[in-house]
Write an enzyme that holds these catalytic residues in place. Structure first.
Site, PDB file in Angstrom:
ATOM      1  N   GLY A 130       0.782  -1.232   0.000  1.00 32.81           N
ATOM      2  CA  GLY A 130       0.000   0.000   0.000  1.00 32.81           C
ATOM      3  C   GLY A 130       0.813   1.281   0.000  1.00 32.81           C
ATOM      4  O   GLY A 130       0.363   2.293   0.548  1.00 32.81           O
ATOM      5  N   THR A 131       1.983   1.275  -0.639  1.00 29.23           N
ATOM      6  CA  THR A 131       2.727   2.544  -0.670  1.00 29.23           C
ATOM      7  C   THR A 131       2.016   3.563  -1.569  1.00 29.23           C
ATOM      8  O   THR A 131       2.069   4.757  -1.308  1.00 29.23           O
ATOM      9  CB  THR A 131       4.195   2.365  -1.117  1.00 29.23           C
ATOM     10  N   ASN A 132       1.346   3.089  -2.599  1.00 26.23           N
ATOM     11  CA  ASN A 132       0.554   4.030  -3.414  1.00 26.23           C
ATOM     12  C   ASN A 132      -0.639   4.559  -2.624  1.00 26.23           C
ATOM     13  O   ASN A 132      -1.001   5.730  -2.755  1.00 26.23           O
ATOM     14  CB  ASN A 132       0.090   3.363  -4.716  1.00 26.23           C
ATOM     15  N   ILE A 151      -9.315  -9.872  -9.811  1.00 23.46           N
ATOM     16  CA  ILE A 151      -9.995  -9.465 -11.039  1.00 23.46           C
ATOM     17  C   ILE A 151     -11.463  -9.197 -10.700  1.00 23.46           C
ATOM     18  O   ILE A 151     -12.128 -10.006 -10.051  1.00 23.46           O
ATOM     19  CB  ILE A 151      -9.902 -10.594 -12.113  1.00 23.46           C
ATOM     20  N   LEU A 152     -11.945  -8.042 -11.133  1.00 25.49           N
ATOM     21  CA  LEU A 152     -13.340  -7.672 -10.859  1.00 25.49           C
ATOM     22  C   LEU A 152     -14.210  -8.176 -12.006  1.00 25.49           C
ATOM     23  O   LEU A 152     -13.826  -8.070 -13.173  1.00 25.49           O
ATOM     24  CB  LEU A 152     -13.444  -6.143 -10.753  1.00 25.49           C
ATOM     25  N   ASN A 193      -7.088   2.278 -12.268  1.00 24.68           N
ATOM     26  CA  ASN A 193      -6.070   1.335 -11.791  1.00 24.68           C
ATOM     27  C   ASN A 193      -4.686   1.885 -12.120  1.00 24.68           C
ATOM     28  O   ASN A 193      -4.522   2.621 -13.100  1.00 24.68           O
ATOM     29  CB  ASN A 193      -6.269   0.003 -12.524  1.00 24.68           C
ATOM     30  N   HIS A 204      -0.933   0.534 -13.188  1.00 28.89           N
ATOM     31  CA  HIS A 204      -0.264  -0.674 -13.691  1.00 28.89           C
ATOM     32  C   HIS A 204       1.221  -0.369 -13.864  1.00 28.89           C
ATOM     33  O   HIS A 204       1.578   0.674 -14.422  1.00 28.89           O
ATOM     34  CB  HIS A 204      -0.890  -1.086 -15.028  1.00 28.89           C
TER      35      HIS A 204
HETATM   36  C1  GAR Z   1       2.394  -1.160  -7.840  1.00 25.33           C
HETATM   37  O1  GAR Z   1       3.642  -1.155  -8.485  1.00 25.33           O
HETATM   38  C2  GAR Z   1       1.267  -1.291  -8.842  1.00 25.33           C
HETATM   39  O2  GAR Z   1       1.547  -0.714 -10.076  1.00 25.33           O
HETATM   40  C3  GAR Z   1       1.168  -2.792  -8.982  1.00 25.33           C
HETATM   41  O3  GAR Z   1       1.357  -3.274  -7.677  1.00 25.33           O
HETATM   42  C4  GAR Z   1       2.244  -2.408  -6.969  1.00 25.33           C
HETATM   43  C5  GAR Z   1       1.632  -2.109  -5.620  1.00 25.33           C
HETATM   44  O4  GAR Z   1       2.540  -1.457  -4.779  1.00 25.33           O
HETATM   45  N1  GAR Z   1      -0.100  -3.162  -9.527  1.00 25.33           N
HETATM   46  C6  GAR Z   1      -0.269  -4.199 -10.348  1.00 25.33           C
HETATM   47  O5  GAR Z   1       0.618  -4.959 -10.676  1.00 25.33           O
HETATM   48  C7  GAR Z   1      -1.686  -4.386 -10.846  1.00 25.33           C
HETATM   49  N2  GAR Z   1      -1.719  -5.205 -12.012  1.00 25.33           N
HETATM   50  P1  GAR Z   1       2.038  -0.763  -3.434  1.00 25.33           P
HETATM   51  O6  GAR Z   1       1.192  -1.801  -2.674  1.00 25.33           O
HETATM   52  O7  GAR Z   1       3.281  -0.443  -2.693  1.00 25.33           O
HETATM   53  O8  GAR Z   1       1.245   0.452  -3.786  1.00 25.33           O
END
Ligand code: GAR
Length: 187
Positions: free
Chosen positions: A12-14, A86-87, A101, A103
């Site tokens: 969850g850093t994003n 997947i939703l 989303n 990616h």
């Molecule tokens: C992120 O890099 C995001 O782009 C990717 O998961 C990571 C989550 O990091 N998402 C996918 O691969 C979706 N297909 P986070 O939990 O630190 O935010």
């Protein structure tokens, strides 16, 4: 005031970046009304740390229906921030234009089923790509196929490994995600 529901599966850093940008008003006039995780993960801890409503909805039978029932009525935008389930089609259609989303690649390259997290970086390195990046896009029932909102690029060095590339991509994600969210909310 716009209400955002964030879905997470991992560290969850994003999500943290979104929380911080709402606080700093980089994302203006918005509030997270709910954080949903599809598994135990640090993303849920972040919700607790910031006293944001949160819910754990485990994957399995009726997952999309359970999730649909959990989305608050007043939600303006659903954000997938490292969300790995997947939703289903019904969910995507019900919230069409209201789900985005992030990616970790330059879509339409390196998207689709099985392309998530480090699998994406590994594929990019194996393909000897000279650049990669991150894409924020609308979610449709086709995996990683919805309209692109914003992309950011990074250079892939010759000695790049999954870890170093993942780190670079996270940095570009932190830059483009708040901008994309602000853009979608203000339209
Ligand atoms: C992120 O890099 C995001 O782009 C990717 O998961 C990571 C989550 O990091 N998402 C996918 O691969 C979706 N297909 P986070 O939990 O630190 O935010």
């Amino acid at each position: 005031m716009k209400n955002i529901t964030v879905l997470v599966s991992g560290g969850g850093t994003n999500l943290q970046r979104i929380i911080d940008c709402i606080d700093s008003k980089e994302i203006s006039d918005a509030k997270i009304n709910l954080i949903v995780a599809d598994r135990e993960c640090f993303g849920l801890e972040r919700a607790k740390n910031h006293q944001i409503s949160h819910q754990l909805i485990k994957r399995g039978k009726d997952f999309s229906e359970n999730l649909e029932n959990a989305i608050p009525e007043n939600t303006d935008l659903i954000i997938l921030a490292g969300f790995l389930s997947i939703l289903n089609k019904e969910f995507c259609e019900k919230f069409e234009g209201k789900i985005i989303n992030i990616h970790p690649a330059l879509l339409p390259k390196f998207g689709g089923k099985g392309m998530w997290g480090n699998h994406v970086h590994q594929a990019v390195i194996e393909a000897k790509e000279q650049e990669s990046g991150a894409t924020v896009h609308f979610v449709t029932s086709g995996i990683d196929e919805g309209e692109i909102i914003l992309q950011g690029k990074v250079k892939v060095d010759v000695d790049e490994n999954i870890e170093t590339l993942a780190k670079k991509i996270h940095q570009i994600e932190y830059e483009i995600f708040p901008k994309a969210i602000e853009k979608v909310l203000r339209y």
